[in-house]
Design a protein around this motif. Sequence first.
Motif, short mmCIF file in Angstrom:
data_model
loop_
_atom_site.label_atom_id
_atom_site.label_comp_id
_atom_site.label_asym_id
_atom_site.label_seq_id
_atom_site.Cartn_x
_atom_site.Cartn_y
_atom_site.Cartn_z
N ARG A 91 76.30 11.37 -65.12
CA ARG A 91 76.78 11.70 -63.84
C ARG A 91 76.75 13.13 -63.49
N PHE A 92 76.20 13.25 -62.23
CA PHE A 92 76.21 14.60 -61.91
C PHE A 92 76.03 14.70 -60.24
N GLY A 93 76.74 16.03 -59.83
CA GLY A 93 76.75 16.39 -58.32
C GLY A 93 75.63 16.94 -57.98
N VAL A 94 75.19 16.42 -56.48
CA VAL A 94 74.11 17.00 -55.82
C VAL A 94 75.16 17.91 -54.69
N ALA A 95 75.21 19.04 -54.59
CA ALA A 95 75.69 20.00 -53.55
C ALA A 95 74.90 20.50 -52.51
N ALA A 96 73.44 20.73 -52.96
CA ALA A 96 72.53 21.05 -51.89
C ALA A 96 71.34 20.17 -51.93
N ALA A 97 71.26 19.24 -50.96
CA ALA A 97 70.24 18.27 -50.85
C ALA A 97 68.65 18.82 -50.43
N ASP A 98 68.82 20.17 -50.09
CA ASP A 98 67.81 20.88 -49.84
C ASP A 98 67.06 21.75 -51.01
N SER A 99 67.51 21.17 -52.26
CA SER A 99 66.97 21.87 -53.42
C SER A 99 66.55 20.84 -54.38
N HIS A 100 65.97 21.10 -55.32
CA HIS A 100 65.33 20.20 -56.26
C HIS A 100 66.26 20.26 -57.58
N TYR A 101 66.68 18.94 -57.90
CA TYR A 101 67.32 18.48 -59.08
C TYR A 101 66.40 17.81 -60.04
N HIS A 102 66.34 18.32 -61.43
CA HIS A 102 65.37 17.98 -62.39
C HIS A 102 66.48 17.72 -63.49
N VAL A 103 66.69 16.35 -64.11
CA VAL A 103 67.73 16.18 -64.93
C VAL A 103 66.92 15.32 -66.31
N PRO A 104 66.36 16.23 -66.98
CA PRO A 104 65.93 15.80 -68.26
C PRO A 104 66.85 15.17 -69.12
N LEU A 105 66.34 14.17 -70.17
CA LEU A 105 66.98 13.83 -71.20
C LEU A 105 66.23 14.02 -72.78
N LEU A 106 66.85 14.37 -73.37
CA LEU A 106 66.48 14.71 -74.80
C LEU A 106 67.01 13.70 -75.90
N ILE A 107 66.33 12.73 -76.55
CA ILE A 107 67.23 11.70 -77.19
C ILE A 107 66.81 11.78 -78.74
N ALA A 108 67.64 11.02 -79.58
CA ALA A 108 67.43 10.47 -80.75
C ALA A 108 68.24 9.40 -81.01
N PRO A 109 68.32 8.62 -82.07
CA PRO A 109 69.02 7.44 -82.04
C PRO A 109 70.50 7.81 -82.37
N TRP A 110 70.82 8.98 -82.50
CA TRP A 110 72.28 9.44 -82.82
C TRP A 110 72.76 10.46 -81.87
N GLY A 111 72.09 10.86 -81.01
CA GLY A 111 72.50 11.84 -80.08
C GLY A 111 71.51 12.22 -78.90
N TYR A 112 72.16 12.91 -77.91
CA TYR A 112 71.34 13.18 -76.73
C TYR A 112 71.68 14.48 -76.12
N ASN A 113 70.88 15.16 -75.43
CA ASN A 113 71.13 16.34 -74.63
C ASN A 113 70.59 16.30 -73.13
N THR A 114 71.14 16.96 -72.27
CA THR A 114 70.64 16.95 -71.04
C THR A 114 71.08 18.32 -70.31
N TYR A 115 70.49 18.75 -69.17
CA TYR A 115 70.70 19.95 -68.58
C TYR A 115 69.97 19.76 -67.04
N ARG A 116 70.46 20.86 -66.28
CA ARG A 116 69.90 20.69 -65.05
C ARG A 116 68.49 21.85 -64.91
N GLY A 117 67.24 21.09 -64.94
CA GLY A 117 66.03 21.79 -65.52
C GLY A 117 65.45 22.25 -64.05
N SER A 118 64.17 22.56 -64.10
CA SER A 118 63.64 22.95 -63.03
C SER A 118 62.07 22.37 -62.56
#
Length: 118
Positions: A91-118
């Motif tokens: 779940r994430f918020g978009v504050a500026a619709a005139d921007s680019h939001y990239h939300v990648p997901l790094l996965i493994a069976p026991w965990g994950y990581n995400t961040y706002r990418g470019s």
Amino acid sequence: MSTGLTTHVLDISQGRPAKAVRIELYRLQEGRAELLRAEVTNADGRLQGPMLSGEDFAAGTYELVFHVGDYFRETGVHLSDPPFLDQVPIRFGVAAADSHYHVPLLIAPWGYNTYRGS
């Protein structure tokens, strides 16, 4: 850089892009979730285009749901029943619709990581 929302999925347990992961995009408003789009990643772990762009991309709260349990089962990974990770919601918020939001997901069976990418 164009505006809109993009994503991709990498399987860090196998060191490769995650092919055929179902991803759903929801817009959250007033306690309700509206399904906007459902896609499946390609061989590069990406989608053919943005999840959301143009006039459809507006400020607000969104949620991406990644169906990683199905992906791991399809790739032959032994999972517990129920699996530790089945669906990963971000779940994430978009504050500026005139921007680019990239939300990648790094996965493994026991965990994950995400961040706002470019």
